[in-house]
Scaffold this active site. Structure first.
Site, short mmCIF file in Angstrom:
data_model
loop_
_atom_site.label_atom_id
_atom_site.label_comp_id
_atom_site.label_asym_id
_atom_site.label_seq_id
_atom_site.Cartn_x
_atom_site.Cartn_y
_atom_site.Cartn_z
N HIS A 1 -1.21 -21.04 1.09
CA HIS A 1 -0.31 -20.16 1.24
C HIS A 1 0.36 -19.74 0.21
O HIS A 1 0.68 -18.52 -0.13
CB HIS A 1 0.65 -20.54 2.41
CG HIS A 1 0.17 -20.51 3.85
ND1 HIS A 1 -1.04 -21.07 3.97
CD2 HIS A 1 0.11 -19.85 4.99
CE1 HIS A 1 -1.50 -21.05 5.32
NE2 HIS A 1 -0.47 -20.21 5.77
N TYR B 1 0.80 -1.09 0.06
CA TYR B 1 0.02 -0.12 -0.10
C TYR B 1 0.75 1.24 0.03
O TYR B 1 2.25 1.32 0.24
CB TYR B 1 -0.77 0.15 1.36
CG TYR B 1 -0.41 0.35 2.47
CD1 TYR B 1 0.63 -0.45 3.32
CD2 TYR B 1 -0.43 1.52 3.06
CE1 TYR B 1 1.43 -0.50 4.39
CE2 TYR B 1 0.16 2.11 4.33
CZ TYR B 1 0.96 0.88 5.02
OH TYR B 1 1.63 1.11 6.18
N LYS C 1 6.50 -2.00 2.02
CA LYS C 1 5.17 -1.24 2.63
C LYS C 1 4.18 -2.30 2.62
O LYS C 1 3.20 -2.13 1.86
CB LYS C 1 4.93 0.00 2.17
CG LYS C 1 4.07 0.97 2.94
CD LYS C 1 4.21 2.40 2.44
CE LYS C 1 3.35 3.18 3.18
NZ LYS C 1 3.44 3.35 4.56
N ARG D 1 -7.94 -20.38 -1.06
CA ARG D 1 -6.85 -19.99 0.07
C ARG D 1 -5.79 -21.33 0.30
O ARG D 1 -6.16 -22.42 0.47
CB ARG D 1 -7.47 -19.95 1.58
CG ARG D 1 -6.80 -19.45 2.45
CD ARG D 1 -7.18 -19.29 3.84
NE ARG D 1 -6.35 -18.89 4.88
CZ ARG D 1 -5.54 -20.05 5.53
NH1 ARG D 1 -5.56 -21.17 5.17
NH2 ARG D 1 -4.46 -19.49 6.31
N LEU E 1 11.04 1.27 7.30
CA LEU E 1 10.57 1.72 6.03
C LEU E 1 11.19 2.98 5.51
O LEU E 1 11.33 4.02 6.29
CB LEU E 1 9.12 2.02 6.08
CG LEU E 1 8.59 2.42 4.59
CD1 LEU E 1 8.29 1.12 3.93
CD2 LEU E 1 7.19 3.31 4.80
N GLU F 1 11.94 2.82 14.27
CA GLU F 1 11.28 3.81 13.89
C GLU F 1 9.99 3.74 14.46
O GLU F 1 9.84 2.96 15.57
CB GLU F 1 11.12 3.38 12.22
CG GLU F 1 10.21 1.96 12.01
CD GLU F 1 9.96 1.94 10.60
OE1 GLU F 1 10.05 2.66 9.80
OE2 GLU F 1 9.73 0.90 10.21
N ARG G 1 7.81 3.79 -5.04
CA ARG G 1 7.91 2.94 -3.67
C ARG G 1 7.11 1.59 -3.74
O ARG G 1 7.26 0.90 -3.50
CB ARG G 1 8.00 3.58 -2.53
CG ARG G 1 8.13 2.80 -1.22
CD ARG G 1 8.23 3.64 0.11
NE ARG G 1 6.93 4.23 0.49
CZ ARG G 1 6.89 5.01 1.47
NH1 ARG G 1 7.87 5.20 2.21
NH2 ARG G 1 5.73 5.41 1.66
N1 PLP Z 1 7.76 3.85 8.79
C1 PLP Z 1 6.62 3.43 8.68
C2 PLP Z 1 6.29 2.13 9.59
C3 PLP Z 1 5.42 3.81 8.45
O1 PLP Z 1 4.21 3.08 8.18
C4 PLP Z 1 5.37 4.81 7.77
C5 PLP Z 1 4.29 5.61 7.01
O2 PLP Z 1 3.20 5.46 7.24
C6 PLP Z 1 6.67 5.61 7.63
C7 PLP Z 1 7.54 5.14 8.37
C8 PLP Z 1 6.84 7.06 6.93
O3 PLP Z 1 6.56 7.01 5.66
P1 PLP Z 1 6.49 7.87 4.74
O4 PLP Z 1 7.24 9.45 5.26
O5 PLP Z 1 6.65 7.80 3.39
O6 PLP Z 1 4.69 8.15 5.10
#
Ligand code: PLP
Length: 282
Positions: free
Chosen positions: A100, A31, A145, A98, A201, A177, A50
């Site tokens: 895996h 997403y 993501k 379904r 991320l 993070e 991305r």
């Molecule tokens: N880290 C995580 C786990 C996130 O879910 C997000 C965004 O929601 C971010 C970092 C920040 O990413 P962005 O600046 O691209 O929104």
């Protein structure tokens, strides 16, 4: 509201989601969240890049070119006549009995995108927010993501239950993070943040912030810091598409710096502000 469903913009009542959709059953999909300022998408190219990178990493094929998707998103904004908010877009591996492993016959991915009208969190951007430490229990591909967000969900819920805005996750002693944001510490005129790796991320806002730091002359060190170091920082920031450049003024009820938004944070916010698309004629 009008929804982008695969390559068509339809009324939300027309969207049909299969109960055997692999996104629904396995979180097998990816997403993006893209900000709309004054009717225009912000850093759309970076978000779309991305998205396709995440798709590649899970061997999912998005059956449109990046350009076509970009155009469809603009159409979605225009159709909904939204000025400020964000697009939520997801792509799943599609509908299949379904099991895996991937479907063994050709199955179309399922794309949905819709818009939420929201206003910027202006009060929090000025006053800052509270955060707490939460153990990072997620898998080792946080660079994707992915729709699998249970670890992030549990972390955010723990933060909310402690009356905090965000969870600062750590693996062992090392800060990775937030539950849905990147984390930065500023100490003695240097900004520190976890390097891009499989453990975080690679935030689009993170990249914008690093550009802002360069512009305002704030040196950046892409090195992780520990929980103990975090509490000694002069300033802490979290960032995301919706939270923008958000000051964190306390962690586990301990004030960071003076317990108010710091000066470097404010300078980064000002540099960020200049990058936001403004409406025509303003
Ligand atoms: N880290 C995580 C786990 C996130 O879910 C997000 C965004 O929601 C971010 C970092 C920040 O990413 P962005 O600046 O691209 O929104």
């Amino acid at each position: 509201a009008k929804i982008l469903w695969n390559d068509q913009i339809v009324s939300e009542e027309e969207v049909k989601i299969g109960y055997e959709d692999r996104g629904y059953q396995f979180g097998d999909g990816i997403y993006e969240v893209i900000k709309i300022y004054n009717g225009d998408v912000f850093t759309a190219t970076e978000h779309i890049d991305r998205l396709y990178a995440s798709a590649d990493k899970i061997q999912l094929v998005i059956p449109y070119t990046k350009d076509v998707l970009h155009k469809m998103l603009h159409e979605l904004i225009e159709t909904n006549e939204v000025q400020n908010g964000h697009i939520y877009l997801q792509v799943t591996r599609g509908i299949s009995p379904r099991q895996h492993n991937f479907p063994t016959t050709a199955v179309d991915s399922v794309l949905t995108a819709y818009i939420k009208e929201t206003s910027r969190p202006l009060a929090q951007l000025e006053n800052g927010v509270k955060a707490c430490f939460v153990e990072d229990i997620r898998w080792l591909r946080c660079d994707i993501k992915s729709l699998n967000l249970l670890g992030n969900v549990l972390a955010k819920q723990e933060a909310i239950s402690k009356d905090c805005y965000e969870a600062i996750q750590h693996r062992g002693e090392v800060i990775t993070e937030g539950s849905s944001s990147n984390i930065y510490g500023i100490k003695d005129g240097v900004l520190y943040t976890h390097p891009v790796s499989n453990l975080i991320l690679n935030g689009i806002t993170r990249k914008v912030i690093l550009d802002c730091c360069e512009e305002i002359g704030l040196p950046v060190v892409e090195e992780a810091f520990t929980k103990a170091q975090a509490l000694e920082m002069d300033e802490i920031i979290m960032s995301s598409t919706n939270a923008e450049v958000m000051p964190i003024v306390s962690v586990d009820e301990k004030p960071i710096g003076n317990g108010i938004r710091g000066e470097w944070t404010q300078k980064i916010q000002q540099a960020f502000e200049l990058k936001i698309p403004s409406s025509i004629g303003v």
